[in-house]
Design a protein around this motif. Sequence first.
Motif, PDB file in Angstrom:
ATOM      1  N   ARG A   1       7.628  -9.829   7.545  1.00  0.00           N
ATOM      2  CA  ARG A   1       8.905 -10.461   7.911  1.00  0.00           C
ATOM      3  C   ARG A   1       8.704 -11.681   8.799  1.00  0.00           C
ATOM      4  O   ARG A   1       9.431 -12.661   8.684  1.00  0.00           O
ATOM      5  N   LYS A   2       7.700 -11.640   9.685  1.00  0.00           N
ATOM      6  CA  LYS A   2       7.425 -12.759  10.589  1.00  0.00           C
ATOM      7  C   LYS A   2       6.596 -13.854   9.923  1.00  0.00           C
ATOM      8  O   LYS A   2       6.358 -14.900  10.519  1.00  0.00           O
ATOM      9  N   GLY A   3       6.099 -13.604   8.720  1.00  0.00           N
ATOM     10  CA  GLY A   3       5.299 -14.598   8.017  1.00  0.00           C
ATOM     11  C   GLY A   3       3.828 -14.585   8.394  1.00  0.00           C
ATOM     12  O   GLY A   3       3.091 -15.498   8.029  1.00  0.00           O
ATOM     13  N   LEU A   4       3.382 -13.578   9.121  1.00  0.00           N
ATOM     14  CA  LEU A   4       1.983 -13.489   9.526  1.00  0.00           C
ATOM     15  C   LEU A   4       1.105 -12.905   8.430  1.00  0.00           C
ATOM     16  O   LEU A   4      -0.101 -13.138   8.406  1.00  0.00           O
ATOM     17  N   LEU A   5       1.701 -12.136   7.522  1.00  0.00           N
ATOM     18  CA  LEU A   5       0.993 -11.473   6.439  1.00  0.00           C
ATOM     19  C   LEU A   5       1.784 -11.720   5.159  1.00  0.00           C
ATOM     20  O   LEU A   5       3.022 -11.641   5.171  1.00  0.00           O
ATOM     21  N   ALA A   6       1.086 -12.048   4.068  1.00  0.00           N
ATOM     22  CA  ALA A   6       1.764 -12.279   2.799  1.00  0.00           C
ATOM     23  C   ALA A   6       2.417 -10.991   2.307  1.00  0.00           C
ATOM     24  O   ALA A   6       1.905  -9.897   2.574  1.00  0.00           O
ATOM     25  N   PRO A   7       3.514 -11.110   1.592  1.00  0.00           N
ATOM     26  CA  PRO A   7       4.137  -9.905   1.050  1.00  0.00           C
ATOM     27  C   PRO A   7       3.187  -9.191   0.089  1.00  0.00           C
ATOM     28  O   PRO A   7       2.358  -9.824  -0.563  1.00  0.00           O
ATOM     29  N   PRO A   8       3.324  -7.881  -0.023  1.00  0.00           N
ATOM     30  CA  PRO A   8       2.461  -7.148  -0.945  1.00  0.00           C
ATOM     31  C   PRO A   8       2.813  -7.456  -2.392  1.00  0.00           C
ATOM     32  O   PRO A   8       3.907  -7.924  -2.695  1.00  0.00           O
ATOM     33  N   ILE A   9       1.871  -7.183  -3.264  1.00  0.00           N
ATOM     34  CA  ILE A   9       2.069  -7.340  -4.706  1.00  0.00           C
ATOM     35  C   ILE A   9       2.820  -6.114  -5.207  1.00  0.00           C
ATOM     36  O   ILE A   9       2.482  -4.987  -4.849  1.00  0.00           O
ATOM     37  N   LYS A  10       3.807  -6.318  -6.044  1.00  0.00           N
ATOM     38  CA  LYS A  10       4.544  -5.205  -6.623  1.00  0.00           C
ATOM     39  C   LYS A  10       3.773  -4.731  -7.851  1.00  0.00           C
ATOM     40  O   LYS A  10       3.600  -5.471  -8.809  1.00  0.00           O
ATOM     41  N   ILE A  11       3.269  -3.505  -7.803  1.00  0.00           N
ATOM     42  CA  ILE A  11       2.457  -2.952  -8.885  1.00  0.00           C
ATOM     43  C   ILE A  11       3.348  -2.242  -9.904  1.00  0.00           C
ATOM     44  O   ILE A  11       3.230  -2.466 -11.104  1.00  0.00           O
ATOM     45  N   THR A  12       4.228  -1.397  -9.427  1.00  0.00           N
ATOM     46  CA  THR A  12       5.252  -0.752 -10.256  1.00  0.00           C
ATOM     47  C   THR A  12       6.553  -0.845  -9.482  1.00  0.00           C
ATOM     48  O   THR A  12       6.592  -1.426  -8.397  1.00  0.00           O
ATOM     49  N   SER A  13       7.591  -0.236 -10.000  1.00  0.00           N
ATOM     50  CA  SER A  13       8.885  -0.320  -9.312  1.00  0.00           C
ATOM     51  C   SER A  13       8.853   0.339  -7.933  1.00  0.00           C
ATOM     52  O   SER A  13       9.631  -0.013  -7.064  1.00  0.00           O
ATOM     53  N   ARG A  14       7.916   1.277  -7.716  1.00  0.00           N
ATOM     54  CA  ARG A  14       7.854   1.976  -6.431  1.00  0.00           C
ATOM     55  C   ARG A  14       6.510   1.839  -5.723  1.00  0.00           C
ATOM     56  O   ARG A  14       6.276   2.503  -4.719  1.00  0.00           O
ATOM     57  N   THR A  15       5.636   0.990  -6.239  1.00  0.00           N
ATOM     58  CA  THR A  15       4.283   0.897  -5.692  1.00  0.00           C
ATOM     59  C   THR A  15       3.945  -0.555  -5.362  1.00  0.00           C
ATOM     60  O   THR A  15       4.160  -1.442  -6.174  1.00  0.00           O
ATOM     61  N   THR A  16       3.421  -0.764  -4.152  1.00  0.00           N
ATOM     62  CA  THR A  16       2.995  -2.099  -3.741  1.00  0.00           C
ATOM     63  C   THR A  16       1.605  -2.018  -3.117  1.00  0.00           C
ATOM     64  O   THR A  16       1.116  -0.941  -2.801  1.00  0.00           O
ATOM     65  N   GLY A  17       0.999  -3.169  -2.947  1.00  0.00           N
ATOM     66  CA  GLY A  17      -0.306  -3.225  -2.307  1.00  0.00           C
ATOM     67  C   GLY A  17      -0.763  -4.657  -2.137  1.00  0.00           C
ATOM     68  O   GLY A  17      -0.128  -5.589  -2.624  1.00  0.00           O
ATOM     69  N   TRP A  18      -1.855  -4.816  -1.441  1.00  0.00           N
ATOM     70  CA  TRP A  18      -2.447  -6.132  -1.219  1.00  0.00           C
ATOM     71  C   TRP A  18      -3.831  -6.167  -1.856  1.00  0.00           C
ATOM     72  O   TRP A  18      -4.544  -5.167  -1.879  1.00  0.00           O
ATOM     73  N   ARG A  19      -4.259  -7.326  -2.328  1.00  0.00           N
ATOM     74  CA  ARG A  19      -5.616  -7.487  -2.854  1.00  0.00           C
ATOM     75  C   ARG A  19      -6.603  -7.337  -1.697  1.00  0.00           C
ATOM     76  O   ARG A  19      -6.384  -7.879  -0.615  1.00  0.00           O
ATOM     77  N   ALA A  20      -7.685  -6.634  -1.961  1.00  0.00           N
ATOM     78  CA  ALA A  20      -8.708  -6.421  -0.942  1.00  0.00           C
ATOM     79  C   ALA A  20      -9.258  -7.755  -0.444  1.00  0.00           C
ATOM     80  O   ALA A  20      -9.507  -7.924   0.750  1.00  0.00           O
ATOM     81  N   SER A  21      -9.418  -8.726  -1.342  1.00  0.00           N
ATOM     82  CA  SER A  21      -9.949 -10.036  -0.944  1.00  0.00           C
ATOM     83  C   SER A  21      -9.010 -10.728   0.043  1.00  0.00           C
ATOM     84  O   SER A  21      -9.466 -11.391   0.976  1.00  0.00           O
ATOM     85  N   TYR A  22      -7.694 -10.583  -0.147  1.00  0.00           N
ATOM     86  CA  TYR A  22      -6.739 -11.188   0.778  1.00  0.00           C
ATOM     87  C   TYR A  22      -6.844 -10.545   2.159  1.00  0.00           C
ATOM     88  O   TYR A  22      -6.846 -11.250   3.175  1.00  0.00           O
TER      89      TYR A  22
END
Length: 62
Positions: free
Chosen positions: A27-48
């Motif tokens: 929300r503060k813009g310090l971390l990119a939003p997570p990737i939406k994998i499915t309608s109920r699942t999100t995550g971030w790329r390990a490289s990011y």
Amino acid sequence: MNDSILRPREVAERLGVKKDCLYKWVRKGLLAPPIKITSRTTGWRASYIEAFISERESKVAA
């Protein structure tokens, strides 16, 4: 580099914070939003997340 998708719990553990903190940082813009994998699942790329950690380390050292 491993570019798997890390779920919020894994990211929080890696960064040493609670999951709520991750979303506060988004929300503060310090971390990119997570990737939406499915309608109920999100995550971030390990490289990011690794780049995020490296960037933070370099800012602290400077």
